[in-house]
Every structure is written in structure tokens, then in C-alpha cells.
Design a protein around this motif. Structure first.
Motif, PDB file in Angstrom:
ATOM      1  N   ASP A 123       0.855  -1.193   0.000  1.00 53.21           N
ATOM      2  CA  ASP A 123       0.000   0.000   0.000  1.00 53.21           C
ATOM      3  C   ASP A 123       0.888   1.238   0.000  1.00 53.21           C
ATOM      4  O   ASP A 123       1.645   1.467   0.947  1.00 53.21           O
ATOM      5  N   ASN A 124       0.784   2.029  -1.071  1.00 52.62           N
ATOM      6  CA  ASN A 124       1.687   3.177  -1.201  1.00 52.62           C
ATOM      7  C   ASN A 124       1.318   4.347  -0.291  1.00 52.62           C
ATOM      8  O   ASN A 124       1.994   5.377  -0.293  1.00 52.62           O
ATOM      9  N   ARG A 125       0.268   4.199   0.490  1.00 51.26           N
ATOM     10  CA  ARG A 125      -0.057   5.239   1.478  1.00 51.26           C
ATOM     11  C   ARG A 125       0.838   5.138   2.702  1.00 51.26           C
ATOM     12  O   ARG A 125       0.858   6.045   3.535  1.00 51.26           O
ATOM     13  N   ILE A 126       1.570   4.037   2.831  1.00 50.60           N
ATOM     14  CA  ILE A 126       2.436   3.826   3.990  1.00 50.60           C
ATOM     15  C   ILE A 126       3.846   4.304   3.678  1.00 50.60           C
ATOM     16  O   ILE A 126       4.466   3.862   2.708  1.00 50.60           O
ATOM     17  N   LYS A 127       4.346   5.217   4.487  1.00 50.84           N
ATOM     18  CA  LYS A 127       5.727   5.694   4.381  1.00 50.84           C
ATOM     19  C   LYS A 127       6.509   5.177   5.583  1.00 50.84           C
ATOM     20  O   LYS A 127       6.003   5.193   6.708  1.00 50.84           O
ATOM     21  N   VAL A 128       7.731   4.741   5.360  1.00 47.70           N
ATOM     22  CA  VAL A 128       8.538   4.170   6.432  1.00 47.70           C
ATOM     23  C   VAL A 128       9.793   5.016   6.654  1.00 47.70           C
ATOM     24  O   VAL A 128      10.505   5.350   5.706  1.00 47.70           O
ATOM     25  N   ILE A 129      10.026   5.364   7.910  1.00 48.29           N
ATOM     26  CA  ILE A 129      11.239   6.079   8.306  1.00 48.29           C
ATOM     27  C   ILE A 129      11.933   5.241   9.373  1.00 48.29           C
ATOM     28  O   ILE A 129      11.274   4.685  10.256  1.00 48.29           O
ATOM     29  N   SER A 130      13.253   5.145   9.284  1.00 46.33           N
ATOM     30  CA  SER A 130      14.009   4.454  10.329  1.00 46.33           C
ATOM     31  C   SER A 130      14.998   5.422  10.964  1.00 46.33           C
ATOM     32  O   SER A 130      15.605   6.240  10.273  1.00 46.33           O
ATOM     33  N   GLN A 131      15.150   5.332  12.264  1.00 49.73           N
ATOM     34  CA  GLN A 131      16.092   6.165  12.994  1.00 49.73           C
ATOM     35  C   GLN A 131      16.707   5.351  14.127  1.00 49.73           C
ATOM     36  O   GLN A 131      16.221   4.272  14.474  1.00 49.73           O
ATOM     37  N   ALA A 154      10.709  10.570  17.308  1.00 45.15           N
ATOM     38  CA  ALA A 154      10.048   9.817  16.243  1.00 45.15           C
ATOM     39  C   ALA A 154       8.850  10.577  15.691  1.00 45.15           C
ATOM     40  O   ALA A 154       8.640  10.642  14.475  1.00 45.15           O
ATOM     41  N   ARG A 155       8.057  11.160  16.566  1.00 39.68           N
ATOM     42  CA  ARG A 155       6.905  11.943  16.108  1.00 39.68           C
ATOM     43  C   ARG A 155       7.351  13.160  15.304  1.00 39.68           C
ATOM     44  O   ARG A 155       6.750  13.500  14.272  1.00 39.68           O
ATOM     45  N   GLU A 156       8.399  13.811  15.762  1.00 37.37           N
ATOM     46  CA  GLU A 156       8.904  14.988  15.056  1.00 37.37           C
ATOM     47  C   GLU A 156       9.396  14.625  13.660  1.00 37.37           C
ATOM     48  O   GLU A 156       9.100  15.330  12.676  1.00 37.37           O
ATOM     49  N   ASN A 157      10.133  13.535  13.535  1.00 32.51           N
ATOM     50  CA  ASN A 157      10.645  13.121  12.232  1.00 32.51           C
ATOM     51  C   ASN A 157       9.523  12.676  11.307  1.00 32.51           C
ATOM     52  O   ASN A 157       9.601  12.869  10.085  1.00 32.51           O
ATOM     53  N   GLY A 158       8.473  12.097  11.866  1.00 30.59           N
ATOM     54  CA  GLY A 158       7.311  11.751  11.057  1.00 30.59           C
ATOM     55  C   GLY A 158       6.606  12.984  10.537  1.00 30.59           C
ATOM     56  O   GLY A 158       6.171  13.037   9.380  1.00 30.59           O
ATOM     57  N   LEU A 159       6.515  14.002  11.380  1.00 27.56           N
ATOM     58  CA  LEU A 159       5.866  15.249  10.993  1.00 27.56           C
ATOM     59  C   LEU A 159       6.601  15.929   9.839  1.00 27.56           C
ATOM     60  O   LEU A 159       5.976  16.572   8.987  1.00 27.56           O
ATOM     61  N   LYS A 160       7.912  15.779   9.785  1.00 26.95           N
ATOM     62  CA  LYS A 160       8.708  16.431   8.746  1.00 26.95           C
ATOM     63  C   LYS A 160       8.338  15.968   7.337  1.00 26.95           C
ATOM     64  O   LYS A 160       8.505  16.717   6.371  1.00 26.95           O
ATOM     65  N   VAL A 161       7.839  14.746   7.197  1.00 29.06           N
ATOM     66  CA  VAL A 161       7.492  14.236   5.862  1.00 29.06           C
ATOM     67  C   VAL A 161       5.982  14.183   5.650  1.00 29.06           C
ATOM     68  O   VAL A 161       5.515  13.734   4.601  1.00 29.06           O
ATOM     69  N   ALA A 162       5.209  14.643   6.639  1.00 28.16           N
ATOM     70  CA  ALA A 162       3.753  14.621   6.519  1.00 28.16           C
ATOM     71  C   ALA A 162       3.284  15.689   5.537  1.00 28.16           C
ATOM     72  O   ALA A 162       3.849  16.779   5.463  1.00 28.16           O
ATOM     73  N   VAL A 208       1.191  21.717  15.862  1.00 30.23           N
ATOM     74  CA  VAL A 208       2.240  20.792  16.320  1.00 30.23           C
ATOM     75  C   VAL A 208       3.591  21.063  15.666  1.00 30.23           C
ATOM     76  O   VAL A 208       4.602  20.483  16.067  1.00 30.23           O
ATOM     77  N   ASN A 209       3.625  21.951  14.691  1.00 30.56           N
ATOM     78  CA  ASN A 209       4.888  22.231  13.993  1.00 30.56           C
ATOM     79  C   ASN A 209       5.996  22.682  14.936  1.00 30.56           C
ATOM     80  O   ASN A 209       7.164  22.330  14.757  1.00 30.56           O
TER      81      ASN A 209
END
Length: 322
Positions: free
Chosen positions: A61-69, A77-85, A170-171
Motif C-alpha cells: 500500500d503506497n499510502r504507507i511511508k517508512v522512516i528508520s532512525q 520519532a513523532r517529530e521526524n514523522g511530521l517532517k514528511v507529513a 504541532v509544527n
């Protein structure tokens, strides 16, 4: 949906060693009746099979984006997710919880209808034996910032996971949360957010299944976690003074402080900052209008003024012999 599609809701899921839960968490998002969402999963340095499960789902499903840290904690983790939202609305979801089938449809409809930038609902607490308990908050249609803050302190509603929040709110929140606080940070974050909203709204529906597990951070607290919680509480009370919340919600903030003090005593790590403030003031004034504080807790508070360490020690011994 196309590669450059701007979604209506960005769901951000921090995930750390949740191999037994993350599949159901992500699938609960994929099964929504409202599908104009992107799902951003941030693998926070997991050492189990969490990342493999996330990758297998994202391939379908291309709606799912994956970030690893590296393991940097939930706030990072929430902050890094927000950066690509990409969406205007953000929904934070923990890696072991699940949304109910119509969560995003209900919340987004309320957001548009009321022109709200913070939308809350109720949730189910799900225990390991499968039993559910509905955590239901008193209903309101809409609140302005002051009303929303009074409500949060009065009813202890300091959740920003499981809430639909306008992105601009939340920015800038993450640079205000000390990174060493990984327990109790939600309280401080929510007070910051509600201080800047235009309109909050509430739906009367369970929008989240809050899964209780024996190994979760909220069920396995160490002394260092309790110290972090006390620090978050003290920061929240300082913010309430700084932002002038005391001027319109003094009693609600006082009740919050007393509740947190009782909880810290019961957990064996008394919040000394609060008890010192009580001692500095006339006790009668501090305990005035303490509606919402059970009698047993009021007794604990009064005895704590005399010797807080002794009372906490006695409570811990009683708990061990139960």
C-alpha cells in the motif's frame, strides 16, 4: 492515489519493539471507511521484527511511508514523522494501539463542520484478557482556548495521541518538549497546543482502542520514569502560570496538581515541588474547593504535609503485602 497527492490526514506512528502489535495497528488504519490518509511509520531503532513487518505492509500500500532512525524516543520519532507529513491534519497513534473503523471519518467530519483545529473523542481501554473499558469524557460541542484548557485540567484529558490536530499547532511543539522526558510529555504538549487553538471540538464516540500490555512503558514504570513524570508535571504547572492559565482556571489547575501529587505518592516517587508549594501557602487556601479529590486521597495529602516520605513508604509497603 497519485504520488503527489496531498492527503487530508497524516497518521504518524512511532514504533519501537512492537512486533506483536504493529501489524494490527497499521491494518486498523488501512481498514478505515475514510481512506484519504497517509500512514507514516517511524521505526525508532527496534531490535525485533517491527521493521520487517512495517516494510512488508508498505510494499502492498503506497499510502504507507517508512522512516528508520536510531533509538531516540517517541518525541523524536513523532517529530521526524511530521517532517514528511503532507496533510493539514495530524493524528498521532502509538505503535501498539488501534483506531476504530470510522475514526477518521468521524473526526474529519467534525473538524470541517465546526472549523475546529483540535478534535477529541473517547477511547476503549483494552486489557490483555480481552475485556474493554470505555474511557468516556464529558461531551461538549466546541470550546475556545480557555474553555479547552479548563476542561483538560478538570478532567485530566491530556492526550494528544488519538486526537486530530491542525498541523500548524504541532509544527513548533517538539522543540518545547525536553528530550529527556519520555513519560508524561503528553501533558506538557497538550497545554502548549491548547494555548494556541482557535476552536476545539468533541465527538461522543470511541475513536481509539488503547491496548494495555504488561511490557508497555505505562505499565512497567521505573524510578527514572517516575522522576520524568514529576518533571513533566512541574513544567506543566510552570507553563500554566507563565501563560496566565491560573487567572481563569485556578481551581482546575489546583485539582490537577493535587491529583498528580497523590499519584506520585502512591507510585513511591513523591513530587517534592508540589508539596513544597503547599507548605509555602496556607493549607486551607490550597485545598479550597477540592471537588474531585476523593476523601482517602485528601487524607494522604494532609498527612504528606507532615512527612511525605513516611506516607509514601507506608503506601508502598501496603501494596507489597497485598
Amino acid at each position: 492515489m497519485g504520488k503527489n497527492h496531498i492527503y487530508k490526514i497524516s497518521v504518524i506512528i512511532p514504533a519501537y519493539n512492537v512486533e506483536n502489535y504493529i501489524y494490527d495497528t497499521i491494518n486498523s488504519c488501512l481498514a478505515q471507511t475514510f481512506d484519504d490518509i497517509e500512514i507514516i511509520v517511524v521505526n525508532d531503532g527496534s531490535t525485533d521484527n517491527t521493521l520487517e513487518i512495517i516494510n512488508s505492509l508498505s510494499a502492498k500500500d503506497n499510502r504507507i511511508k517508512v522512516i528508520s532512525q536510531e533509538n531516540e524516543g517517541v518525541t523524536s520519532a513523532r517529530e521526524n514523522g511530521l517532517k514528511v507529513a503532507s496533510a493539514d491534519y495530524i493524528f498521532f497513534l502509538d505503535g501498539d494501539d488501534q483506531v476504530t473503523e470510522d475514526t477518521f471519518a468521524i473526526l474529519y467530519d467534525k473538524a470541517i463542520k465546526e472549523d475546529a483545529d483540535f478534535i477529541a473523542g473517547d477511547f476503549n481501554i483494552v486489557y490483555p484478557n480481552g475485556k474493554k473499558f470505555l474511557r468516556e469524557f464529558p461531551y461538549y460541542n466546541t470550546h475556545n482556548s480557555q474553555e479547552a484548557l479548563k476542561y483538560a485540567f478538570r478532567y485530566n484529558d491530556f492526550y494528544y495521541t488519538g486526537r486530530l490536530i491542525k498541523r500548524h499547532l504541532v509544527n513548533s511543539i517538539f522543540n518545547k518538549i525536553p528530550r529527556d522526558i519520555t513519560y508524561g510529555e503528553d501533558t506538557y504538549a497538550v497545554v502548549n497546543i491548547l494555548s494556541n487553538i482557535t476552536r476545539a471540538a468533541k465527538v461522543s464516540a470511541p475513536i481509539l482502542n488503547y491496548i494495555q500490555r504488561d511490557s508497555s512503558v505505562t505499565n512497567k514504570l521505573l524510578e527514572k520514569d517516575l522522576i520524568k513524570r514529576n518533571k513533566a508535571t512541574s513544567l506543566t504547572l510552570s507553563l500554566a502560570k507563565k501563560n496566565g492559565i491560573i487567572s481563569f482556571a485556578e481551581n482546575d489547575v489546583r485539582i490537577f496538581a493535587l491529583r498528580e501529587l497523590v499519584q506520585s505518592i502512591k507510585l513511591g516517587c513523591p513530587n517534592i515541588n508540589i508539596i513544597e508549594e503547599i507548605r509555602l501557602k496556607r493549607c486551607q487556601a490550597f485545598f479550597k474547593s477540592n471537588i474531585g479529590i476523593p476523601l482517602a486521597d485528601r487524607i494522604i495529602l494532609l498527612l504528606s504535609i507532615i512527612n511525605i516520605d513516611l506516607i509514601s513508604s507506608i503506601i508502598q509497603r501496603i501494596k507489597r503485602f497485598r
